[in-house]
Scaffold this active site. Structure first.
Site, PDB file in Angstrom:
ATOM      1  CG  ASN A 267     -45.021  12.844   7.160  1.00  0.00           C
ATOM      2  OD1 ASN A 267     -44.184  12.021   6.801  1.00  0.00           O
ATOM      3  ND2 ASN A 267     -45.674  12.739   8.301  1.00  0.00           N
ATOM      4  CD  GLU A 268     -47.624   9.082   8.749  1.00  0.00           C
ATOM      5  OE1 GLU A 268     -47.114   7.976   8.997  1.00  0.00           O
ATOM      6  OE2 GLU A 268     -48.137   9.813   9.619  1.00  0.00           O
TER       7      GLU A 268
ATOM      8  CD  GLU B 223     -42.930   7.995   9.244  1.00  0.00           C
ATOM      9  OE1 GLU B 223     -43.632   7.622  10.211  1.00  0.00           O
ATOM     10  OE2 GLU B 223     -43.024   9.119   8.736  1.00  0.00           O
TER      11      GLU B 223
ATOM     12  CD  GLU C 114     -44.507  11.996  16.371  1.00  0.00           C
ATOM     13  OE1 GLU C 114     -45.225  11.307  15.625  1.00  0.00           O
ATOM     14  OE2 GLU C 114     -43.603  12.744  15.936  1.00  0.00           O
TER      15      GLU C 114
END
Length: 687
Positions: free
Chosen positions: A156-157, A314, A362
């Site tokens: 991811n990323e 996203e 988050e």
């Protein structure tokens, strides 16, 4: 080897993709059924699962528990919702970093970065790689043929936090990368200019990453370390991809981060490895023009996709949690942002995340289901966007056409912003954004291309601050102009080659002949004290003493030590025209200049209303005009056709309410095959 995959194919029905990150491990299973019901209500057809699932799947070394993920995937499959399945390797579990603290990343000053956040690993660590691939093999073997699976999501990323690691393991890997690049130390010493400051190497073991020093570091060493670091993360992607392909025929990708604050991956080098180009993008309120940056990121992602549709993996329904001030989106803003990505080539719109977290860093990041629940404007907007995508389903597979290219380079970014340069006030991405915004303000659609990309499909190419450029890439631009094209090159371009070696003979180096001028010295300006040009506008940050050879002056300095010297020039080169911008122009002046260059090059332009963004997609024998009203007043735009969001016929003009979007399938004689009218060499080498 990347395989041919359409984004719309990921929806399961050929529709546009609408989706999100889904983190069911954060919720009691009783919530899952309600989640799936709401997903169906909103029109969600693809969810990313298991992005941070390592500790859930492997709570102890070699002990795997799949019951929860089994249940979630089966539930989604039963409800016709596809899965973008993460490999789960993006963050290490606590047991791994406790047992192997040597895999933790180290910064340039030698200090370790500890667990407790995410991506707490060195990309070069063989220990991390071994354990990660073991997990991927388990996940791939179990779910490679699961009926819900539509896309594999590697990590991811990649490199969001740990792209540059300076540990001893990274040092050894860096030396291996250098051996492959240069083959021998003589070649490396020549490329790095190690005759300077007694830096010559006589053994490979002497070479280190550019760790923190008492003075400036070797710029080519730093540049090569950036290249190595990007390649090292791509190598990890390839390793996971290979395991997935051994167990599954489902397409594979990872999410890029084309954004103003992310610069450490050279995505031009990464893109060919992806079955689908996917990007994460968040509106950045730290910037002066966040909407223009959003459009730039979307156009760049389309460039990485070679003009084909791409996936927005996203973005946010509202506020994020990582900017100094995390601002919620106003009425209609989320839909405008989303449809801007769609207008600029996305065939799928996904959010982080589905349901707003109640704990963790988050927890104040927005989601499709906010803390307030479904009795909220956010949820109503989410449902409205899903309905809009259903009405726009015929756009799937259509593409965006542009007559103007903008050259953008991560490699030039790395080199441009190093220390010991003429001005620390001039930053590469800011100058790229300034050029792009001027075109955006002028209503000109742009393809963002890599240095060296074919240019014959374009009428105009804009080259902002391309400080580092290879000879053959510079020749591509010169040949384009010589053959009848037009180029606008801005200052501090063409200065060094791929080894950060200055081209002697005067600036702007590789572009002297093309631009018909020569300068000997740079004269950076104090931001607080701009000069004045002969049209009365300011010239800031940069100036040069330019001597014309074959060019003519367009604007000159009216104040300062170079009064009367050219600041903006134009040169006839072959059968084309090359413009040079030797200072930072006021935004309106730069817009007018680029508009002037575009009109002279034959780029079709139209009157642009303030706040009204216009983009056209083509395909299926039609043109689809997006009209995005960012302003506070209604706008009227002349067009004929059918407005798809309201299903209303449009005769002569459509009214776009303040803050709204209209998409018109136009009645037009403009070609729909992507060719540029009247340009005989418009071909298929746009990228």
């Amino acid at each position: 080897m990347a395989q041919e995959t359409t984004v719309a194919g990921l929806s399961g029905s050929g529709d546009l993709v609408y989706g999100c990150d889904y983190n069911p491990e954060q919720w009691d299973p009783s919530v899952w059924v309600e989640d799936v019901r709401l997903m169906r209500e909103a029109g969600v057809n693809l969810v990313a699962v298991n992005i941070f699932g390592w500790a859930e799947l492997e709570p102890e070394p070699g002990v795997f528990r799949f019951e929860t993920l089994d249940a979630v995937l089966d539930l989604l499959a039963e409800n016709g919702i596809g899965v973008n399945l993460g490999t789960g390797t993006s963050s290490t579990p606590a047991w791994l970093t406790t047992a192997h603290p040597e895999l933790l990343p180290r910064t340039a000053d030698g200090t370790a970065r500890w667990p407790g956040g995410r991506q707490a690993f060195c990309p070069s660590s063989p220990v991390y790689r071994e354990h990660a691939l073991a997990l991927v093999a388990q996940v791939a073997a179990r779910y490679g043929s699961h009926p819900a699976l539509r896309l594999w999501h590697v990590s991811n990323e990649l490199g969001c936090h740990n792209s540059l690691c300076y540990c001893d393991v990274s040092a050894e890997a860096f030396r291996g990368w250098l051996r492959a690049r240069y083959e021998n130390l003589d070649a490396l010493n020549a490329a790095w200019g190690t005759a300077f400051w007694s830096q010559r190497y006589s053994g490979w073991e002497q070479i280190l990453p550019p760790r923190l020093t008492l003075s400036a570091t070797n710029p080519t060493q730093t540049l090569d370390f950036n290249r190595f670091s990007s390649d090292e993360l791509l190598a990890h992607y390839a390793a996971e991809e290979a395991v997935l392909r051994a167990h599954s025929t489902v397409p594979v990708t990872t999410n890029f981060m084309v954004a103003a604050h992310i610069r450490n991956q050279d995505y031009w080098a990464w893109a060919p490895s992806m079955d689908v180009i996917a990007n994460d993008h968040y509106l950045d309120h730290r910037l002066d023009a966040p909407l223009a940056e959003l459009a730039f990121a979307a156009d760049t992602t389309r460039g990485l996709a070679q003009g084909r549709p791409w996936l927005l993996m996203e973005h946010s329904t509202g506020a994020v949690n990582w900017q100094p001030r995390n601002i919620a989106k106003g009425p209609g803003e989320m839909i405008r942002n989303s449809l801007t990505h769609l207008a600029r080539g996305a065939d799928g719109l996904c959010f982080f995340q589905w349901r707003a977290s109640l704990q963790g860093s988050e927890k104040f990041h927005s989601a499709m289901v906010p803390h307030a629940g479904t009795d909220s404007q956010v949820w109503r907007d989410v449902v409205e966007l899903g309905s809009s995508l259903a009405r726009l389903r015929e756009l799937a597979g259509t593409t965006v056409h542009a007559d103007v290219a903008l050259v953008f380079s991560w490699e030039a970014w790395w080199a441009h912003d190093q220390e010991s340069h003429p001005s620390g006030d001039v930053r590469y991405i800011e100058q790229v954004h300034a050029a792009y915004k001027a075109l955006w303000d002028a209503g000109i659609t742009v393809d963002v291309v890599a240095p060296g990309a074919g240019l014959s499909a374009y009428r105009l190419v804009v080259v902002p601050n391309l400080y580092l450029v290879r000879d053959d890439h510079a020749a591509t631009i010169s040949d384009f102009v010589a053959g009848g094209g037009s180029a606008v090159v801005t200052f501090f371009s063409g200065i060094v080659d791929e080894n950060e070696r200055v081209r002697p003979g005067g600036y702007p180096g590789a572009f002297r002949e093309l631009l018909g001028l020569r300068s000997e010295e740079f004269f950076p300006l104090d931001p607080a004290h701009p000069l004045t040009l002969d049209n009365g506008s300011p010239a800031s940050l940069w100036s040069e003493a330019v001597r014309l050879t074959t060019a003519e002056a367009v604007l000159s300095y009216a104040t300062g030590q170079h009064t009367g010297s050219p600041a903006v020039t134009r040169n006839r080169f072959g059968t084309g025209t090359a413009w040079y911008v030797g200072t930072v122009l006021d935004g309106g002046v730069l817009k007018d200049l680029l508009l002037r260059a575009a009109v002279a090059a034959g780029v079709p332009v139209s009157d642009v209303q303030s706040g009204l963004e216009t983009v056209t997609r083509r395909g299926n024998g039609h043109e689809y005009l997006f009209l995005i009203n960012h302003g506070t007043e209604d706008r009227k735009h002349r067009v004929n056709g059918l407005e798809l969001l309201t299903a209303e016929a449009v005769a002569d003009a459509v009214v776009v309410p303040a803050g709204a979007v209209r998409v018109v399938r136009t009645t037009s004689s403009t070609p729909t095959d992507g060719s540029a009218p009247g340009r005989k060499d418009a071909g298929n080498d746009r990228h």
